[in-house]
Scaffold this motif. Sequence first.
Motif, PDB file in Angstrom:
ATOM      1  N   LYS A 152      -8.524 -15.590  -4.696  1.00 30.79           N
ATOM      2  CA  LYS A 152      -7.551 -15.054  -5.132  1.00 30.79           C
ATOM      3  C   LYS A 152      -6.498 -14.002  -5.303  1.00 30.79           C
ATOM      4  O   LYS A 152      -5.470 -13.769  -4.708  1.00 30.79           O
ATOM      5  CB  LYS A 152      -6.766 -16.292  -6.353  1.00 30.79           C
ATOM      6  N   MET A 171      -5.644 -12.593  -2.433  1.00 35.52           N
ATOM      7  CA  MET A 171      -5.010 -13.167  -1.295  1.00 35.52           C
ATOM      8  C   MET A 171      -3.658 -12.973  -1.989  1.00 35.52           C
ATOM      9  O   MET A 171      -2.342 -13.120  -1.110  1.00 35.52           O
ATOM     10  CB  MET A 171      -5.418 -14.535  -1.564  1.00 35.52           C
ATOM     11  N   THR A 172      -3.438 -13.179  -3.318  1.00 34.06           N
ATOM     12  CA  THR A 172      -2.411 -13.096  -3.747  1.00 34.06           C
ATOM     13  C   THR A 172      -0.988 -11.943  -3.344  1.00 34.06           C
ATOM     14  O   THR A 172       0.252 -11.821  -3.157  1.00 34.06           O
ATOM     15  CB  THR A 172      -1.730 -12.666  -5.382  1.00 34.06           C
ATOM     16  N   ILE A 206       0.498 -12.792  -0.273  1.00 37.06           N
ATOM     17  CA  ILE A 206       0.972 -14.343  -0.593  1.00 37.06           C
ATOM     18  C   ILE A 206       2.204 -13.738  -1.269  1.00 37.06           C
ATOM     19  O   ILE A 206       3.767 -13.974  -0.569  1.00 37.06           O
ATOM     20  CB  ILE A 206       0.865 -15.454  -1.147  1.00 37.06           C
ATOM     21  N   ASN A 207       2.231 -12.680  -1.683  1.00 43.46           N
ATOM     22  CA  ASN A 207       3.985 -12.597  -2.980  1.00 43.46           C
ATOM     23  C   ASN A 207       4.808 -11.992  -1.359  1.00 43.46           C
ATOM     24  O   ASN A 207       6.402 -12.075  -1.667  1.00 43.46           O
ATOM     25  CB  ASN A 207       3.087 -11.391  -3.468  1.00 43.46           C
ATOM     26  N   SER A 208       4.537 -10.917  -0.443  1.00 46.68           N
ATOM     27  CA  SER A 208       4.677 -10.151   0.425  1.00 46.68           C
ATOM     28  C   SER A 208       5.810 -11.251   1.437  1.00 46.68           C
ATOM     29  O   SER A 208       6.523 -11.166   1.526  1.00 46.68           O
ATOM     30  CB  SER A 208       4.158  -9.026   0.990  1.00 46.68           C
ATOM     31  N   MET A 209       4.974 -12.512   1.847  1.00 42.74           N
ATOM     32  CA  MET A 209       5.160 -13.233   2.694  1.00 42.74           C
ATOM     33  C   MET A 209       7.702 -14.542   1.504  1.00 42.74           C
ATOM     34  O   MET A 209       7.788 -14.462   2.398  1.00 42.74           O
ATOM     35  CB  MET A 209       4.622 -14.596   2.600  1.00 42.74           C
ATOM     36  N   SER A 210       6.707 -14.209   0.620  1.00 47.16           N
ATOM     37  CA  SER A 210       8.403 -14.719  -0.403  1.00 47.16           C
ATOM     38  C   SER A 210       9.122 -14.013  -0.206  1.00 47.16           C
ATOM     39  O   SER A 210      10.149 -14.309  -0.354  1.00 47.16           O
ATOM     40  CB  SER A 210       7.142 -15.933  -1.411  1.00 47.16           C
ATOM     41  N   THR A 227      -1.072 -12.928   6.856  1.00 47.35           N
ATOM     42  CA  THR A 227      -2.347 -13.651   5.625  1.00 47.35           C
ATOM     43  C   THR A 227      -2.783 -15.184   6.291  1.00 47.35           C
ATOM     44  O   THR A 227      -4.520 -14.944   5.720  1.00 47.35           O
ATOM     45  CB  THR A 227      -0.366 -15.195   5.779  1.00 47.35           C
ATOM     46  N   GLY A 259      -6.838 -14.361   4.592  1.00 50.68           N
ATOM     47  CA  GLY A 259      -6.984 -15.639   3.845  1.00 50.68           C
ATOM     48  C   GLY A 259      -8.809 -15.557   4.206  1.00 50.68           C
ATOM     49  O   GLY A 259      -9.877 -15.811   3.359  1.00 50.68           O
TER      50      GLY A 259
END
Lengths: 261, 211
Positions: A183, A186-187, A190-194, A230, A234
């Motif tokens: 986790k 990957m965090t 994931i944050n930069s995608m959002s 991503t 991952g």
Amino acid sequence: MIQLTPTDLSIATLLIVALAITTSLLQLNIAKSILISASRTIIQLTLVGYVLKFIFTEASLLLIGCMSLVMLAIAGYESSSRQHRKFHGYWGFTLGSLSMFVSSFSLTFFTLITIINTDPWYAPQYSIPLLGMMLGNTLNGISLSLDRLTQNTWQQKDVIENRLMMGHTWQDAIKNIQVDSMKSGMTPIINSMSVAGIVSLPGMMTGQILAGANPLDAVKYQILIMLLITAGTGFGTITAVWFGSKRLFDERQRLRLDRLR
Amino acid sequence: MTKNLIKNTTIAPILTCDQLFSSGITPVSIKIFPHDRIGISGHSGSGKSRLLRLICDLDPHQGEMLLNGKNYRNIEANLWRQQIALLPATSQWWHEEILNHFSTPPDKQLLDQLNLTNDILSNPIHRLSSGEKQRLAILRLISQQPSLLLLDEPTANLDKDNVTAVENLLVHYCKTNHAALIIVSHDQTQLQRLCQQIYQMNQGTLTVTEK
């Protein structure tokens, strides 16, 4: 695109010098590292510009292959050198390189032949920057997750061994730590995608827009890149944590912290 | 009845160690039979806990070990440790609640024996005293039904009444399950009470003492 002249860059350099002077007046003690790393940026990027120009005109598979392997080796070295507790010997380097090879190389190859459909498939204008972006991002994920794995295992040694003493398998004994490490790797992505496009305009898209591309085309490439890195991060993180945690135990499922430095 | 049964058959050892050693431990050859209760005393750092770790196969070692006649190499390490389970001097807990650490919850009778209440199982770990944790760790260990218990200072945190309760429970467990135990303790009188044979560990060398 408007060409930048050496004078233009000198003006930007003056800003760095001003920053260095200000920090030394404030006694922050980082003026030296600001100047050194700024010089490194200038020198390294200039050199890489020449290398890329050469590779782009040659466009030979052998040359591109060598360049990619050098990039992989450097990324593998970086991933192991960022750990607080490294694996002994070449293991850290191998683990990092292997995980990045599995994720970055295969995904870049896959993208070139099925999604972008370049001709030839290794067309350097596409393959090199794509691979570079993949490696840079998976590197972050992999080194974060391995760092978390080795640190947590070190700290929770007694818990892991207590579970082994009761007859738990090594997989059960380290499961929590594996989940946590995967986790944490990957965090960030994931944050930069959002927040992509809202808080930050990604660098690649910015570059394309500056170069005069249609923003909608630039956006499409950026979406592709985001999704690819991503996926790469991952899968790379999962691979690294899996093999890394396996390495922390031997064939008798003993916790072997002596394999860490 | 059990006595007759044992007399009439040749009893096989649960565990056979043949020249078991690692750095700091001189080779140990020992056979542990069902119902054996073996004590080990010795100074701190003499290698008592390290020997227990070797038998539990937690550290690399030389020499052979057999469980019910089967070589340890032919038994998955986790299954080996389910049969030859080790209770560490300080028990560790990894879930929020006590109950989650048990595959089958201990029955009320066992809890009673160790002066614990049923409610304690739903408590969060941090509410428990070290003595309560220690007693629960013993229950957790025997709930897996190992045939050899390796106990590292099992009663170090307990008051006198609870020491007796734990000792009775361990003796009873070995009797009913045809199991054996090896106990490491600094308390010589405890070893005298509990064990049929006492060994002395001195700088990594195990020697038989009295009894």
